[in-house]
Scaffold this motif. Sequence first.
Motif, PDB file in Angstrom:
ATOM      1  N   GLU A  46       1.439  -2.528   3.451  1.00 18.06           N
ATOM      2  CA  GLU A  46       1.861  -3.845   2.966  1.00 18.06           C
ATOM      3  C   GLU A  46       1.905  -3.889   1.439  1.00 18.06           C
ATOM      4  O   GLU A  46       2.850  -4.422   0.853  1.00 18.06           O
ATOM      5  CB  GLU A  46       0.930  -4.935   3.506  1.00 18.06           C
ATOM      6  N   ALA A  47       0.877  -3.335   0.796  1.00 22.07           N
ATOM      7  CA  ALA A  47       0.841  -3.325  -0.671  1.00 22.07           C
ATOM      8  C   ALA A  47       1.990  -2.484  -1.235  1.00 22.07           C
ATOM      9  O   ALA A  47       2.632  -2.883  -2.218  1.00 22.07           O
ATOM     10  CB  ALA A  47      -0.514  -2.814  -1.163  1.00 22.07           C
ATOM     11  N   THR A  70      -3.487   4.665  -5.877  1.00 20.90           N
ATOM     12  CA  THR A  70      -4.701   5.457  -6.074  1.00 20.90           C
ATOM     13  C   THR A  70      -5.680   5.086  -4.977  1.00 20.90           C
ATOM     14  O   THR A  70      -5.862   3.907  -4.677  1.00 20.90           O
ATOM     15  CB  THR A  70      -5.331   5.178  -7.457  1.00 20.90           C
ATOM     16  N   ALA A  71      -6.280   6.086  -4.359  1.00 20.57           N
ATOM     17  CA  ALA A  71      -7.263   5.856  -3.294  1.00 20.57           C
ATOM     18  C   ALA A  71      -8.543   6.613  -3.626  1.00 20.57           C
ATOM     19  O   ALA A  71      -8.497   7.751  -4.090  1.00 20.57           O
ATOM     20  CB  ALA A  71      -6.720   6.330  -1.953  1.00 20.57           C
ATOM     21  N   VAL A  82      -2.825  -0.412  -5.786  1.00 20.06           N
ATOM     22  CA  VAL A  82      -1.378  -0.249  -5.896  1.00 20.06           C
ATOM     23  C   VAL A  82      -0.930  -1.050  -7.113  1.00 20.06           C
ATOM     24  O   VAL A  82      -1.166  -2.256  -7.187  1.00 20.06           O
ATOM     25  CB  VAL A  82      -0.657  -0.734  -4.622  1.00 20.06           C
ATOM     26  N   ALA A  83      -0.310  -0.358  -8.075  1.00 20.47           N
ATOM     27  CA  ALA A  83       0.116  -0.996  -9.322  1.00 20.47           C
ATOM     28  C   ALA A  83       1.605  -0.772  -9.529  1.00 20.47           C
ATOM     29  O   ALA A  83       2.108   0.335  -9.323  1.00 20.47           O
ATOM     30  CB  ALA A  83      -0.668  -0.416 -10.502  1.00 20.47           C
ATOM     31  N   VAL A 140      -1.207  -5.654  -9.871  1.00 24.69           N
ATOM     32  CA  VAL A 140      -2.129  -4.686  -9.287  1.00 24.69           C
ATOM     33  C   VAL A 140      -2.789  -5.349  -8.085  1.00 24.69           C
ATOM     34  O   VAL A 140      -3.353  -6.434  -8.208  1.00 24.69           O
ATOM     35  CB  VAL A 140      -3.220  -4.241 -10.291  1.00 24.69           C
ATOM     36  N   VAL A 141      -2.677  -4.702  -6.949  1.00 21.27           N
ATOM     37  CA  VAL A 141      -3.375  -5.129  -5.737  1.00 21.27           C
ATOM     38  C   VAL A 141      -4.429  -4.067  -5.470  1.00 21.27           C
ATOM     39  O   VAL A 141      -4.101  -2.887  -5.319  1.00 21.27           O
ATOM     40  CB  VAL A 141      -2.415  -5.225  -4.530  1.00 21.27           C
TER      41      VAL A 141
END
Length: 158
Positions: A46-47, A70-71, A82-83, A140-141
């Motif tokens: 979704e992100a 990034t994780a 997520v950016a 950013v999320v």
Amino acid sequence: MSIWWSLHLRRDAASVPLARRLLMGTMETAGVDPDISYDLSVALSEACANAVEHGGSGTASESAGAYRVTAYLDGEKCRIEVADSGPGFPALRGRATAAVRPAPDRPDPDCAENGRGLFLIQELADHVHFVNRPGRGGAVVSFDKILKWKKDAPLVAV
């Protein structure tokens, strides 16, 4: 145990399943419970879909056509960020944070496919932050979830 990775992806629909598969593979290899892995992979999808759809500035710059995922699997928690380089969240302009309203049960038929992603991320993750990137533009999320492990997981935190 600590694992992290970062991807610089083109704002293209094909990038969404790529990010999702990488996350699922990482969590499966580490021994994360499949239900937790699934929740995080849906939230990531979704992100990423939001970044693909809304994350460009419309300019010809290189960053307008890309976003970053990034994780971090660190100890007992997974954090994902997520950016993008889009216009950011309009509701956040001039504020640090904003609540996401639940999507209506009966959405407008013209936008039945839109507007549910951020709410879904909030439902699937333990903590969620939506922010605009100061001075750089973009949104950013970031979200995290406490991990559960399969029995005899090879990389479980000790």
